[in-house]
Design a protein around this motif. Structure first.
Motif, PDB file in Angstrom:
ATOM      1  N   ALA A  75      59.369  44.417  44.939  1.00 59.72           N
ATOM      2  CA  ALA A  75      59.721  45.648  45.656  1.00 59.72           C
ATOM      3  C   ALA A  75      61.044  45.473  46.395  1.00 59.72           C
ATOM      4  O   ALA A  75      61.880  46.371  46.412  1.00 59.72           O
ATOM      5  CB  ALA A  75      58.615  46.002  46.639  1.00 59.72           C
ATOM      6  N   LEU A  76      61.205  44.306  47.018  1.00 54.71           N
ATOM      7  CA  LEU A  76      62.393  44.075  47.835  1.00 54.71           C
ATOM      8  C   LEU A  76      62.896  42.660  47.602  1.00 54.71           C
ATOM      9  O   LEU A  76      62.107  41.710  47.570  1.00 54.71           O
ATOM     10  CB  LEU A  76      62.034  44.245  49.320  1.00 54.71           C
ATOM     11  CG  LEU A  76      63.158  43.933  50.308  1.00 54.71           C
ATOM     12  CD1 LEU A  76      64.190  45.069  50.319  1.00 54.71           C
ATOM     13  CD2 LEU A  76      62.594  43.745  51.717  1.00 54.71           C
ATOM     14  N   TYR A  77      64.193  42.571  47.442  1.00 53.51           N
ATOM     15  CA  TYR A  77      64.770  41.257  47.186  1.00 53.51           C
ATOM     16  C   TYR A  77      66.008  41.085  48.062  1.00 53.51           C
ATOM     17  O   TYR A  77      66.972  41.852  47.947  1.00 53.51           O
ATOM     18  CB  TYR A  77      65.129  41.172  45.708  1.00 53.51           C
ATOM     19  CG  TYR A  77      65.696  39.853  45.274  1.00 53.51           C
ATOM     20  CD1 TYR A  77      64.979  38.673  45.474  1.00 53.51           C
ATOM     21  CD2 TYR A  77      66.939  39.784  44.654  1.00 53.51           C
ATOM     22  CE1 TYR A  77      65.497  37.459  45.077  1.00 53.51           C
ATOM     23  CE2 TYR A  77      67.466  38.568  44.247  1.00 53.51           C
ATOM     24  CZ  TYR A  77      66.739  37.416  44.455  1.00 53.51           C
ATOM     25  OH  TYR A  77      67.259  36.214  44.072  1.00 53.51           O
ATOM     26  N   LEU A  78      65.963  40.129  48.964  1.00 51.39           N
ATOM     27  CA  LEU A  78      67.128  39.813  49.793  1.00 51.39           C
ATOM     28  C   LEU A  78      67.634  38.457  49.332  1.00 51.39           C
ATOM     29  O   LEU A  78      66.865  37.506  49.200  1.00 51.39           O
ATOM     30  CB  LEU A  78      66.752  39.721  51.278  1.00 51.39           C
ATOM     31  CG  LEU A  78      66.117  40.952  51.925  1.00 51.39           C
ATOM     32  CD1 LEU A  78      65.819  40.687  53.397  1.00 51.39           C
ATOM     33  CD2 LEU A  78      67.021  42.173  51.777  1.00 51.39           C
ATOM     34  N   ASP A  79      68.931  38.383  49.089  1.00 55.21           N
ATOM     35  CA  ASP A  79      69.471  37.144  48.559  1.00 55.21           C
ATOM     36  C   ASP A  79      70.697  36.707  49.357  1.00 55.21           C
ATOM     37  O   ASP A  79      71.703  37.414  49.376  1.00 55.21           O
ATOM     38  CB  ASP A  79      69.850  37.382  47.085  1.00 55.21           C
ATOM     39  CG  ASP A  79      70.377  36.128  46.428  1.00 55.21           C
ATOM     40  OD1 ASP A  79      69.985  35.017  46.843  1.00 55.21           O
ATOM     41  OD2 ASP A  79      71.201  36.263  45.497  1.00 55.21           O
ATOM     42  N   ASP A  80      70.535  35.593  50.083  1.00 52.40           N
ATOM     43  CA  ASP A  80      71.682  34.974  50.742  1.00 52.40           C
ATOM     44  C   ASP A  80      72.405  35.916  51.715  1.00 52.40           C
ATOM     45  O   ASP A  80      73.638  35.954  51.749  1.00 52.40           O
ATOM     46  CB  ASP A  80      72.673  34.556  49.639  1.00 52.40           C
ATOM     47  CG  ASP A  80      73.140  33.132  49.864  1.00 52.40           C
ATOM     48  OD1 ASP A  80      72.692  32.515  50.841  1.00 52.40           O
ATOM     49  OD2 ASP A  80      73.965  32.658  49.056  1.00 52.40           O
ATOM     50  N   ILE A  81      71.616  36.639  52.484  1.00 52.43           N
ATOM     51  CA  ILE A  81      72.201  37.631  53.400  1.00 52.43           C
ATOM     52  C   ILE A  81      72.699  36.962  54.690  1.00 52.43           C
ATOM     53  O   ILE A  81      71.955  36.234  55.351  1.00 52.43           O
ATOM     54  CB  ILE A  81      71.141  38.691  53.793  1.00 52.43           C
ATOM     55  CG1 ILE A  81      70.681  39.487  52.578  1.00 52.43           C
ATOM     56  CG2 ILE A  81      71.661  39.596  54.910  1.00 52.43           C
ATOM     57  CD1 ILE A  81      71.505  40.678  52.226  1.00 52.43           C
ATOM     58  N   THR A  82      73.935  37.250  55.014  1.00 55.30           N
ATOM     59  CA  THR A  82      74.493  36.760  56.277  1.00 55.30           C
ATOM     60  C   THR A  82      75.041  37.933  57.077  1.00 55.30           C
ATOM     61  O   THR A  82      75.727  38.798  56.537  1.00 55.30           O
ATOM     62  CB  THR A  82      75.609  35.724  56.013  1.00 55.30           C
ATOM     63  OG1 THR A  82      75.010  34.577  55.377  1.00 55.30           O
ATOM     64  CG2 THR A  82      76.265  35.266  57.314  1.00 55.30           C
ATOM     65  N   VAL A  83      74.666  37.966  58.357  1.00 55.84           N
ATOM     66  CA  VAL A  83      75.212  38.965  59.279  1.00 55.84           C
ATOM     67  C   VAL A  83      75.770  38.205  60.478  1.00 55.84           C
ATOM     68  O   VAL A  83      75.043  37.439  61.117  1.00 55.84           O
ATOM     69  CB  VAL A  83      74.121  39.952  59.774  1.00 55.84           C
ATOM     70  CG1 VAL A  83      74.674  40.856  60.883  1.00 55.84           C
ATOM     71  CG2 VAL A  83      73.576  40.800  58.638  1.00 55.84           C
ATOM     72  N   SER A  84      77.035  38.389  60.743  1.00 59.85           N
ATOM     73  CA  SER A  84      77.635  37.698  61.901  1.00 59.85           C
ATOM     74  C   SER A  84      78.056  38.701  62.949  1.00 59.85           C
ATOM     75  O   SER A  84      78.591  39.761  62.625  1.00 59.85           O
ATOM     76  CB  SER A  84      78.887  36.924  61.478  1.00 59.85           C
ATOM     77  OG  SER A  84      78.585  36.083  60.415  1.00 59.85           O
ATOM     78  N   PHE A  85      77.791  38.343  64.184  1.00 64.86           N
ATOM     79  CA  PHE A  85      78.307  39.126  65.304  1.00 64.86           C
ATOM     80  C   PHE A  85      79.294  38.230  66.033  1.00 64.86           C
ATOM     81  O   PHE A  85      78.869  37.299  66.710  1.00 64.86           O
ATOM     82  CB  PHE A  85      77.175  39.556  66.246  1.00 64.86           C
ATOM     83  CG  PHE A  85      76.192  40.497  65.613  1.00 64.86           C
ATOM     84  CD1 PHE A  85      76.574  41.786  65.269  1.00 64.86           C
ATOM     85  CD2 PHE A  85      74.886  40.103  65.349  1.00 64.86           C
ATOM     86  CE1 PHE A  85      75.672  42.666  64.689  1.00 64.86           C
ATOM     87  CE2 PHE A  85      73.985  40.974  64.765  1.00 64.86           C
ATOM     88  CZ  PHE A  85      74.382  42.257  64.431  1.00 64.86           C
ATOM     89  N   ASP A  86      80.556  38.516  65.820  1.00 64.62           N
ATOM     90  CA  ASP A  86      81.583  37.749  66.509  1.00 64.62           C
ATOM     91  C   ASP A  86      81.397  36.240  66.293  1.00 64.62           C
ATOM     92  O   ASP A  86      81.416  35.457  67.243  1.00 64.62           O
ATOM     93  CB  ASP A  86      81.507  38.081  68.002  1.00 64.62           C
ATOM     94  CG  ASP A  86      82.870  37.963  68.660  1.00 64.62           C
ATOM     95  OD1 ASP A  86      83.873  37.960  67.927  1.00 64.62           O
ATOM     96  OD2 ASP A  86      82.907  37.860  69.896  1.00 64.62           O
TER      97      ASP A  86
END
Ligand SMILES: Nc1ncnc2c1ncn2[C@@H]1O[C@H](COP(=O)(O)OP(=O)(O)OP(=O)(O)O)[C@@H](O)[C@H]1O
Length: 296
Positions: A52-63
Motif C-alpha cells: 500500500a505504501l512504500y517509503l524509500d530512503d527518505i531524508t528531511v532536513s531542517f537547517d
C-alpha cells in the motif's frame, strides 16, 4: 531539548517550507524534480503487488538537522502497522511526507505500485485515498453527529453533486454503516460539541471513513481517552484492518499490544530512521530499543 533549540528548529521548519514553496533551493526527490504530476483518479491505485505504501530512503532536513534520515518503510495492503518511538523520532514528519505537507530532500514515496506521492499536492493525496487523523479531534461542534458525517460525504467529489438534493439510499446506508461502526448510532442527533473526547475522536475517524480511504494515518488516536474508550478504539481499528491499511502512531503500549495481537509487526523509529521492526514483545526486548525508548 532546550526551548531555544526547539525555537531554532521551528524557525528552520518554517524557512524550509517557505524555501520549497518558493522553489528556491528546490531539491531533487529520488532523482526526479519534485514538480507535480497529473492526478490519478481514485480507484486507479495499483495494489496488485500487495504494497500500500512504500517509503524509500527518505531524508528531511531542517537547517541541517535530519528529522528523517534515510527512512525506508513499507506497509502492506490491509495491514495495521503500529509505529512507536520517543519524542522527536520523526513520526509526525513521516506522516507529513506521506500526506504531502512536507517535501523530502531525497528519497521516494509511493502509494500502491504506481503513484508517486512526491509528485502530488496535499489535496490530491487526500483524494486518491490517504486519510489522516491528527491527534486533536476536529469536528463541527455545532452540527449533529449525523450532519458531520453528511458533510464528510460532501468532501467526496463523487457524492457532492447529489448531496444538495437528497441523500441517496446508498449514501444513507453508508452513513448508517459508519455510525454503527464508530459506536455513535444512539448519538446520531446529538450536537457533536456535547460528545466526550473519545466520541469526538471516533466521529472524526467516521468522517474519514465516509471518504473510504485506502490508507489511514492515525496520530496518537487514544491520547486522552478513558480505558474503555481505548479498548473500543482498538476494536474499531481491528474491524477496519483488511479493508483499509492503517498506520497508527502511538505511545500507549497497552493499546499497541491490543492492536498487534501478539503477532503483527511494530516499527520503532529513532532519530529519523527505523531502529527496529518486529513483534511488540521482540522489540520491547531489543536492547537498542530499551536504551532509547522503553527503558526510560
Ligand atoms: N519545523 C521544524 N523545524 C525544525 N526541526 C523540526 C521541525 N519539526 C520537527 N523538527 C524536529 O524534527 C525531529 C522530529 O520531529 P517529529 O515531530 O517528526 O517527531 P515525533 O516523533 O513526531 O515526536 P513526538 O512524539 O514528540 O510527536 C524533532 O527533533 C523535531 O524537533
Amino acid at each position: 531539548m532546550t526551548p531555544d533549540l526547539m525555537e531554532d528548529r521551528a524557525l528552520a521548519r518554517v524557512e524550509h517550507d517557505a524555501r520549497l514553496a518558493s522553489g528556491v533551493g528546490k531539491t531533487e526527490s529520488g532523482g526526479r524534480s519534485a514538480s507535480y504530476g497529473r492526478l490519478h483518479r481514485a480507484g486507479s491505485v495499483d495494489f496488485t503487488h500487495g504494497v500500500a505504501l512504500y517509503l524509500d530512503d527518505i531524508t528531511v532536513s531542517f537547517d541541517g538537522f535530519k528529522a528523517l534520515n534515510s527512512l525506508s518503510l513499507s506497509i502492506n495492503v490491509g495491514e495495521l502497522r503500529c509505529i512507536i518511538g520517543p519524542n522527536g523520532a520523526g513520526k509526525t514528519t513521516m506522516m507529513d511526507v506521506i500526506t504531502g505537507k512536507t517535501r523530502p530532500d531525497a528519497g521516494r514515496a509511493s502509494f500502491g505500485s504506481t503513484i508517486d506521492l512526491l509528485r502530488l499536492r496535499e489535496n490530491e493525496i487526500a483524494q486518491i485515498g490517504i486519510g489522516r487523523k491528527f491527534q486533536k479531534p476536529t469536528v463541527y461542534e455545532e452540527l449533529s453527529v449525523f450532519e458531520n458525517l453528511e458533510l464528510a460525504l460532501a468532501a467526496d467529489r463523487r457524492a457532492r453533486a447529489s448531496l444538495f438534493h437528497r441523500l441517496s439510499g446508498e449514501q444513507l446506508d453508508r452513513i448508517g454503516e459508519v455510525i454503527t461502526l464508530i459506536h455513535l448510532k444512539t448519538e446520531a442527533q446529538r450536537t457533536a460539541g456535547l460528545l466526550s473526547h473519545g466520541q469526538k475522536q471516533w466521529l472524526e475517524i467516521g468522517m474519514l471513513l465516509m471518504q473510504d480511504p485506502k490508507l489511514l494515518l492515525l496520530d496518537e488516536p487514544v491520547a486522552g481517552m478513558t480505558d474503555e474508550e481505548t479498548e473500543r478504539t482498538a476494536e474499531l481499528f481491528l474491524s477496519l484492518e483488511g479493508q483499509h491499511s492503517l498506520v497508527v502512531v502511538e505511545h500507549d503500549m497497552k493499546f499497541v499490544d491490543q492492536l498487534t495481537e501478539g503477532r503483527k509487526t511494530v516499527t520503532v523509529l529513532h532519530e529519523g530512521s527505523v531502529l527496529a521492526e518486529g513483534k511488540l514483545a521482540d522489540v520491547q526486548a531489543n536492547e537498542k530499543v530499551v536504551e532509547v525508548y522503553l527503558g526510560r
